[in-house]
Write a protein that holds these residues in place. Structure first.
Motif, mmCIF file in Angstrom:
data_model
loop_
_atom_site.group_PDB
_atom_site.id
_atom_site.type_symbol
_atom_site.label_atom_id
_atom_site.label_comp_id
_atom_site.label_asym_id
_atom_site.label_seq_id
_atom_site.Cartn_x
_atom_site.Cartn_y
_atom_site.Cartn_z
ATOM 1 N N VAL A 86 -8.300 20.296 66.193
ATOM 2 C CA VAL A 86 -9.431 20.722 65.404
ATOM 3 C C VAL A 86 -9.113 20.869 63.950
ATOM 4 O O VAL A 86 -9.904 19.970 63.116
ATOM 5 N N PRO A 87 -7.923 21.414 63.359
ATOM 6 C CA PRO A 87 -7.552 21.333 62.384
ATOM 7 C C PRO A 87 -7.149 20.037 61.448
ATOM 8 O O PRO A 87 -7.636 19.715 60.356
ATOM 9 N N LEU A 88 -6.370 19.175 62.407
ATOM 10 C CA LEU A 88 -6.114 17.785 62.171
ATOM 11 C C LEU A 88 -7.463 16.917 61.949
ATOM 12 O O LEU A 88 -7.613 16.173 61.221
ATOM 13 N N GLY A 89 -8.263 17.124 62.920
ATOM 14 C CA GLY A 89 -9.503 16.451 62.633
ATOM 15 C C GLY A 89 -10.347 16.657 61.531
ATOM 16 O O GLY A 89 -10.918 15.880 60.804
ATOM 17 N N THR A 90 -10.420 18.043 61.106
ATOM 18 C CA THR A 90 -11.207 18.528 59.993
ATOM 19 C C THR A 90 -10.580 17.921 58.879
ATOM 20 O O THR A 90 -10.986 17.428 57.703
ATOM 21 N N ALA A 91 -9.172 18.007 58.767
ATOM 22 C CA ALA A 91 -8.350 17.466 57.684
ATOM 23 C C ALA A 91 -8.548 15.877 57.425
ATOM 24 O O ALA A 91 -8.728 15.157 56.357
ATOM 25 N N ILE A 92 -8.723 14.886 58.645
ATOM 26 C CA ILE A 92 -8.672 13.812 58.591
ATOM 27 C C ILE A 92 -10.272 13.404 57.806
ATOM 28 O O ILE A 92 -10.439 12.377 57.016
ATOM 29 N N GLY A 93 -11.341 14.368 58.340
ATOM 30 C CA GLY A 93 -12.775 14.130 57.886
ATOM 31 C C GLY A 93 -12.753 14.228 56.530
ATOM 32 O O GLY A 93 -13.340 13.302 55.861
ATOM 33 N N SER A 94 -12.037 15.289 56.100
ATOM 34 C CA SER A 94 -12.038 15.529 54.692
ATOM 35 C C SER A 94 -11.389 14.601 53.642
ATOM 36 O O SER A 94 -12.020 14.274 52.762
ATOM 37 N N PHE A 95 -10.515 14.095 54.158
ATOM 38 C CA PHE A 95 -9.679 12.905 53.608
ATOM 39 C C PHE A 95 -10.533 11.744 53.394
ATOM 40 O O PHE A 95 -10.553 11.317 52.396
ATOM 41 N N VAL A 96 -11.315 11.458 54.438
ATOM 42 C CA VAL A 96 -12.118 10.327 54.336
ATOM 43 C C VAL A 96 -13.416 10.464 53.372
ATOM 44 O O VAL A 96 -13.712 9.713 52.473
ATOM 45 N N PHE A 97 -13.821 11.705 53.460
ATOM 46 C CA PHE A 97 -14.934 12.166 52.456
ATOM 47 C C PHE A 97 -14.396 12.095 51.219
ATOM 48 O O PHE A 97 -15.205 11.584 50.179
ATOM 49 N N CYS A 98 -13.199 12.696 50.904
ATOM 50 C CA CYS A 98 -12.573 12.435 49.300
ATOM 51 C C CYS A 98 -12.520 11.107 48.982
ATOM 52 O O CYS A 98 -12.253 10.752 47.867
ATOM 53 N N LEU A 99 -11.904 10.196 49.983
ATOM 54 C CA LEU A 99 -11.752 8.667 49.343
ATOM 55 C C LEU A 99 -13.314 8.199 49.102
ATOM 56 O O LEU A 99 -13.114 7.238 48.329
ATOM 57 N N ALA A 100 -14.512 8.630 49.583
ATOM 58 C CA ALA A 100 -15.850 8.004 49.190
ATOM 59 C C ALA A 100 -16.266 8.954 47.962
ATOM 60 O O ALA A 100 -17.221 8.381 47.497
ATOM 61 N N LEU A 101 -15.677 10.144 47.827
ATOM 62 C CA LEU A 101 -16.077 10.685 46.760
ATOM 63 C C LEU A 101 -16.314 10.259 45.492
ATOM 64 O O LEU A 101 -17.464 10.688 44.958
ATOM 65 N N PRO A 102 -15.346 9.131 44.874
ATOM 66 C CA PRO A 102 -15.511 8.753 43.539
ATOM 67 C C PRO A 102 -16.960 8.144 43.516
ATOM 68 O O PRO A 102 -17.550 7.733 42.291
ATOM 69 N N TRP A 103 -17.544 7.587 44.573
ATOM 70 C CA TRP A 103 -18.765 6.759 44.599
ATOM 71 C C TRP A 103 -19.911 7.610 44.706
ATOM 72 O O TRP A 103 -21.070 7.057 44.780
ATOM 73 N N VAL A 104 -19.860 8.798 44.990
ATOM 74 C CA VAL A 104 -20.970 9.925 45.443
ATOM 75 C C VAL A 104 -21.574 10.384 44.158
ATOM 76 O O VAL A 104 -20.553 11.063 43.532
ATOM 77 N N PRO A 105 -22.652 10.282 43.804
ATOM 78 C CA PRO A 105 -23.231 10.738 42.727
ATOM 79 C C PRO A 105 -23.279 12.500 42.914
ATOM 80 O O PRO A 105 -23.803 13.005 43.777
#
Length: 239
Positions: free
Chosen positions: A48-67
């Motif tokens: 569960v922590p690993l899955g949460t960390a991967i999801g957060s990493f993916v979100f951070c990759l998209a963060l520069p394009w999120v207003p």
């Protein structure tokens, strides 16, 4: 509503605070949900922590394009430091003295540095009202994942150690891993928890100065490190 528009409307920093206290309070419930015991920990405790960390990493990759609301250059604090020969000499001397003292009195010096870092965070929030909520979110993401301790049945048993350790608890797991790397027993390296927590706070203040997107990414990292540390600490308490 599309995700980008939703993020511009969300009170992001209060949301971080709410998630931190909710997740922290439910650490014992999560442990029971995984159906773990002292001799047979469930794979869910790391999956569960690993899955949460991967999801957060993916979100951070998209963060520069999120207003993100408030993501403007004027919101950041421009820090200008004039570096001269005298400043360099004084800084070098201060680092040398701090290193020598840290080697001789590691717990005392690291504890003072940790206290100074939290005092700096409080002063930062008082001075810059526009970043007060972000500073509160940083503190919450570091400390509120341990909120389950308040309702712990055997709090009296761990309270003496907890009073001393609490300020360094956000870095419990990173400090344990670092102690393995440097070849020092964790029971003899509590100073690492204070030192790494101080570093987390200082970096967090820097991220807040750089803007909300970097702050959000950093808060995700800090919150998950604290939740992981809280989960490991809970396992040690019930062992």
């Amino acid at each position: 509503m599309p995700l980008p528009q939703l993020l511009t409307r969300l009170p992001i920093f209060p949301l971080f605070i709410a998630i931190s206290v909710f997740a922290g309070w439910n650490i014992p419930a999560f442990y029971e949900w995984t159906d773990s015991d002292q001799s047979r920990p469930s794979p869910l405790l790391w999956q569960v922590p690993l899955g949460t960390a991967i999801g957060s990493f993916v979100f951070c990759l998209a963060l520069p394009w999120v207003p993100i609301a408030g993501d403007h250059a004027n919101d950041s604090i421009q820090i200008r430091i004039r570096v001269g020969l005298r400043t360099l000499l004084l800084s070098t001397m201060a680092v040398a003295i701090a290193t020598a003292l840290l080697a001789k009195f590691p717990v005392v010096v690291s504890g003072l540095l940790c206290a100074a870092a939290f005092a700096l965070l409080v002063g930062f929030g008082v001075r810059y009202a526009q970043h007060r909520l972000a500073a509160a979110a940083l503190f919450s993401c570091m400390m509120l994942p341990f909120s389950w301790v308040i309702a712990y049945d055997e709090l009296h048993r761990i309270l003496p150690d907890l009073v001393v350790m609490m300020a360094g608890m956000p870095a419990f797991v990173p400090a344990a891993l670092t102690s393995v790397i440097i070849g020092q027993h964790f029971r003899e390296s509590h100073w690492l928890t204070f030192l790494l927590t101080a570093v987390e706070v200082v970096i967090g203040i820097w991220m807040i100065c750089l803007g909300p997107k970097r702050t959000i990414a950093y808060l995700l990292l800090v919150m998950q490190l604290s939740l992981l540390s809280s989960l490991v600490f809970h396992q040690l308490c019930i062992a």
